[in-house]
Design a protein around this motif. Sequence first.
Motif, PDB file in Angstrom:
ATOM      1  N   GLU A 239      24.878  67.137  83.498  1.00 19.05           N
ATOM      2  CA  GLU A 239      25.308  66.298  84.604  1.00 19.05           C
ATOM      3  C   GLU A 239      25.183  67.033  85.930  1.00 19.05           C
ATOM      4  OE1 GLU A 239      29.267  65.140  83.655  1.00 19.05           O
ATOM      5  OE2 GLU A 239      28.655  63.428  82.443  1.00 19.05           O
ATOM      6  N   THR A 240      25.627  68.281  85.966  1.00 14.99           N
ATOM      7  CA  THR A 240      25.565  69.057  87.194  1.00 14.99           C
ATOM      8  C   THR A 240      24.122  69.259  87.637  1.00 14.99           C
ATOM      9  OG1 THR A 240      27.574  70.204  86.505  1.00 14.99           O
ATOM     10  CG2 THR A 240      26.321  71.175  88.310  1.00 14.99           C
ATOM     11  N   SER A 241      23.247  69.565  86.689  1.00 13.25           N
ATOM     12  CA  SER A 241      21.843  69.751  87.012  1.00 13.25           C
ATOM     13  C   SER A 241      21.247  68.482  87.580  1.00 13.25           C
ATOM     14  CB  SER A 241      21.073  70.178  85.760  1.00 13.25           C
ATOM     15  OG  SER A 241      19.698  70.317  86.027  1.00 13.25           O
ATOM     16  N   ALA A 242      21.626  67.321  87.029  1.00 14.94           N
ATOM     17  CA  ALA A 242      21.080  66.055  87.494  1.00 14.94           C
ATOM     18  C   ALA A 242      21.478  65.780  88.936  1.00 14.94           C
ATOM     19  CB  ALA A 242      21.546  64.921  86.588  1.00 14.94           C
ATOM     20  N   VAL A 243      22.670  66.182  89.323  1.00 15.75           N
ATOM     21  CA  VAL A 243      23.121  65.957  90.690  1.00 15.75           C
ATOM     22  C   VAL A 243      22.229  66.688  91.686  1.00 15.75           C
ATOM     23  CG1 VAL A 243      24.998  66.318  92.336  1.00 15.75           C
ATOM     24  CG2 VAL A 243      25.515  65.565  90.001  1.00 15.75           C
ATOM     25  N   PHE A 244      21.887  67.927  91.391  1.00 11.21           N
ATOM     26  CA  PHE A 244      21.171  68.753  92.353  1.00 11.21           C
ATOM     27  C   PHE A 244      19.666  68.834  92.090  1.00 11.21           C
ATOM     28  CE2 PHE A 244      25.565  70.226  92.157  1.00 11.21           C
ATOM     29  CZ  PHE A 244      25.931  70.029  93.481  1.00 11.21           C
ATOM     30  N   GLU A 245      19.233  68.176  91.032  1.00  8.35           N
ATOM     31  CA  GLU A 245      17.815  68.224  90.699  1.00  8.35           C
ATOM     32  C   GLU A 245      16.986  67.597  91.815  1.00  8.35           C
ATOM     33  OE1 GLU A 245      14.846  67.099  86.982  1.00  8.35           O
ATOM     34  OE2 GLU A 245      16.943  66.444  86.981  1.00  8.35           O
ATOM     35  N   ASN A 246      16.022  68.352  92.293  1.00 13.46           N
ATOM     36  CA  ASN A 246      15.104  67.890  93.347  1.00 13.46           C
ATOM     37  C   ASN A 246      15.841  67.436  94.601  1.00 13.46           C
ATOM     38  OD1 ASN A 246      12.811  68.263  91.630  1.00 13.46           O
ATOM     39  ND2 ASN A 246      13.293  66.321  90.622  1.00 13.46           N
TER      40      ASN A 246
ATOM     41  N   GLN B  85      20.100  61.370  93.533  1.00 14.05           N
ATOM     42  CA  GLN B  85      21.189  62.350  93.538  1.00 14.05           C
ATOM     43  C   GLN B  85      22.540  61.688  93.781  1.00 14.05           C
ATOM     44  OE1 GLN B  85      18.420  62.805  95.623  1.00 14.05           O
ATOM     45  NE2 GLN B  85      17.321  64.254  94.303  1.00 14.05           N
ATOM     46  N   TRP B  86      22.571  60.649  94.614  1.00 16.82           N
ATOM     47  CA  TRP B  86      23.818  59.918  94.867  1.00 16.82           C
ATOM     48  C   TRP B  86      24.341  59.329  93.559  1.00 16.82           C
ATOM     49  CZ3 TRP B  86      26.013  55.169  94.218  1.00 16.82           C
ATOM     50  CH2 TRP B  86      27.102  54.822  95.021  1.00 16.82           C
ATOM     51  N   GLY B  87      23.481  58.662  92.815  1.00 13.12           N
ATOM     52  CA  GLY B  87      23.885  58.073  91.544  1.00 13.12           C
ATOM     53  C   GLY B  87      24.301  59.119  90.536  1.00 13.12           C
ATOM     54  N   ALA B  88      23.601  60.257  90.516  1.00 10.98           N
ATOM     55  CA  ALA B  88      23.952  61.330  89.590  1.00 10.98           C
ATOM     56  C   ALA B  88      25.323  61.910  89.929  1.00 10.98           C
ATOM     57  CB  ALA B  88      22.889  62.428  89.622  1.00 10.98           C
ATOM     58  N   ALA B  89      25.636  62.017  91.219  1.00  9.16           N
ATOM     59  CA  ALA B  89      26.957  62.513  91.631  1.00  9.16           C
ATOM     60  C   ALA B  89      28.047  61.544  91.201  1.00  9.16           C
ATOM     61  CB  ALA B  89      26.988  62.725  93.142  1.00  9.16           C
ATOM     62  N   TRP B  90      27.794  60.244  91.311  1.00  9.26           N
ATOM     63  CA  TRP B  90      28.775  59.246  90.869  1.00  9.26           C
ATOM     64  C   TRP B  90      28.963  59.325  89.354  1.00  9.26           C
ATOM     65  CZ3 TRP B  90      28.862  55.128  87.514  1.00  9.26           C
ATOM     66  CH2 TRP B  90      29.958  54.261  87.626  1.00  9.26           C
ATOM     67  N   GLU B  91      27.861  59.406  88.605  1.00  9.67           N
ATOM     68  CA  GLU B  91      27.950  59.466  87.142  1.00  9.67           C
ATOM     69  C   GLU B  91      28.726  60.691  86.667  1.00  9.67           C
ATOM     70  OE1 GLU B  91      24.478  57.324  84.772  1.00  9.67           O
ATOM     71  OE2 GLU B  91      23.730  59.012  85.937  1.00  9.67           O
ATOM     72  N   ALA B  92      28.570  61.814  87.373  1.00  7.78           N
ATOM     73  CA  ALA B  92      29.219  63.055  86.952  1.00  7.78           C
ATOM     74  C   ALA B  92      30.699  63.109  87.326  1.00  7.78           C
ATOM     75  CB  ALA B  92      28.496  64.251  87.559  1.00  7.78           C
ATOM     76  N   SER B  93      31.166  62.155  88.124  1.00  2.02           N
ATOM     77  CA  SER B  93      32.549  62.191  88.603  1.00  2.02           C
ATOM     78  C   SER B  93      33.244  60.865  88.309  1.00  2.02           C
ATOM     79  CB  SER B  93      32.567  62.516  90.102  1.00  2.02           C
ATOM     80  OG  SER B  93      31.723  61.620  90.833  1.00  2.02           O
ATOM     81  N   LEU B  94      33.238  59.954  89.243  1.00  3.12           N
ATOM     82  CA  LEU B  94      33.897  58.665  89.057  1.00  3.12           C
ATOM     83  C   LEU B  94      33.343  57.914  87.851  1.00  3.12           C
ATOM     84  CD1 LEU B  94      33.951  57.647  92.804  1.00  3.12           C
ATOM     85  CD2 LEU B  94      35.971  58.183  91.439  1.00  3.12           C
ATOM     86  N   GLY B  95      32.057  58.045  87.617  1.00  2.33           N
ATOM     87  CA  GLY B  95      31.433  57.333  86.514  1.00  2.33           C
ATOM     88  C   GLY B  95      31.887  57.764  85.140  1.00  2.33           C
ATOM     89  N   THR B  96      32.556  58.909  85.045  1.00  2.00           N
ATOM     90  CA  THR B  96      33.027  59.368  83.735  1.00  2.00           C
ATOM     91  C   THR B  96      34.214  58.556  83.231  1.00  2.00           C
ATOM     92  OG1 THR B  96      34.496  61.034  84.717  1.00  2.00           O
ATOM     93  CG2 THR B  96      32.236  61.723  84.191  1.00  2.00           C
ATOM     94  N   VAL B  97      34.883  57.808  84.121  1.00  2.39           N
ATOM     95  CA  VAL B  97      36.057  57.041  83.707  1.00  2.39           C
ATOM     96  C   VAL B  97      35.936  55.564  84.055  1.00  2.39           C
ATOM     97  CG1 VAL B  97      37.621  59.008  83.857  1.00  2.39           C
ATOM     98  CG2 VAL B  97      37.272  57.576  85.870  1.00  2.39           C
ATOM     99  N   VAL B  98      34.779  55.147  84.574  1.00 10.19           N
ATOM    100  CA  VAL B  98      34.576  53.757  84.961  1.00 10.19           C
ATOM    101  C   VAL B  98      33.578  53.118  84.011  1.00 10.19           C
ATOM    102  CG1 VAL B  98      33.765  52.203  86.775  1.00 10.19           C
ATOM    103  CG2 VAL B  98      35.079  54.239  87.381  1.00 10.19           C
ATOM    104  N   GLU B  99      33.958  51.986  83.470  1.00 12.09           N
ATOM    105  CA  GLU B  99      33.087  51.302  82.521  1.00 12.09           C
ATOM    106  C   GLU B  99      32.202  50.305  83.278  1.00 12.09           C
ATOM    107  OE1 GLU B  99      34.346  48.468  79.082  1.00 12.09           O
ATOM    108  OE2 GLU B  99      34.497  50.513  78.307  1.00 12.09           O
TER     109      GLU B  99
END
Length: 317
Positions: free
Chosen positions: A47-54, A288-302
Motif C-alpha cells: 500500500e505504501t509503495s502504491a502511494v508513492f509509486e511514480n 497517487q491520490w486514490g492510493a493514499a485514500w485506499e491506504a488510509s480511509l479506504g481501509t475502513v470504508v466499504e
Amino acid sequence: MSVISKRGRLPVAGAVVAAFALALTACSSGGSDLVPGEGGSTGDAAETSAVFENAPVADDELILPGSTMEAIKERGTLVVAEALDAPLLSQQDPTNPDSVTGFDADLAKLLAIYILGEPNVEIVPPASETREALLANGTADVVFNTYTITEERAEQVSFAGPYFNSGLAVAVKSDNDDIKGIDDLGGKTVIVGANTPAVTAVPEEQPTAELIDFAADPQAVQALLQGRGDAYVQDYTLLASAAAANDDIKVVGQPFTTEPYGIGLKHADEDFKQFINDWLVKIQEGGQWGAAWEASLGTVVESDIPTPPAIGSVPGS
C-alpha cells in the motif's frame, strides 16, 4: 524531540513549540533513501509503495524565481501544519515519533516530493484557532488539517483544492450487509449526535427514519455496538476513526452532505495556489491520490475510491 500532540494546547503562532523533521528515510527498515516508487516506513508495504509509486516531481521551470516553491526548495523541507492525533488522516506512531501516517500525511509527503524530489516534511501541529496565524506569519507553508473551505476563512487564507469531500456518512456493525448508505435508512432506527448536523440532515433524506441522539461520540458508538440503533450517522472522518479503532464497525458508502477540505496557504499567494492545484490534478490522474485514500480511509470504508472534488468547485477555493 518534544512534540505536542494535543491540538488545543499549541500556543498561538509566533513561536514554533513543536516541530520535527519527517523524512521517510528515517523510518524505513533498511535506512536507505526513499525515492518515489520505493516502499515507505509504515503500514502495508504494498500500500505504501502504491502511494508513492511514480509520484510526480515538478519541472525546474515550475519553481518560479522568488516564489514560495523556490523558498521551500532552497530550505530543503516542506513545513506542514498537520495534526498528530487524527487516525487515518495524520497520526503519529507513539513508538516511533518520526512516523506519521494517514491520508493528509501522505498527501503532504507527495507535495514535498513534487517540490523537492523527496518526502522531506517538517510538521507543526496546529490548533484549529491557530491555522490562519501559522500561515500569515510564515511558520507553516501549507495546512493539511481537515480544513473546510469557507468564504469567511478565504478572507484570511488562500485555499488550494478542494482535495477531499467529507460530510455526514453512515456507519453500521460490521456484520450488517443490508445497509449500504443513506438510501437504506428509511424506517430504520438511526443514532445521531445531539446538536450535530445529522439531527436535521437525516430526516431531510429519510423522513421515516427514527432518530435517537447521544451527547458524545463514544456513547453513540457504544449504542451502535449494543444494537440500540441500525446505523450511526456522523462526520465521515469521525466514523472512519471509530471504525479504525473497532473492527465491529464499518463505514458504508460515501458522504451524503458536502464539507470540502482545502489546503491552506498564505493569503493571496496565487502562484503557489496554482502550483498546488496543478499538482493535485497530477496525483489524481496518476493514481497517487486514490492510493493514499485506499491506504488510509479506504481501509475502513466499504466503497470504491471516491471521485476527487473538482478544483475550485466551491466558494472560497
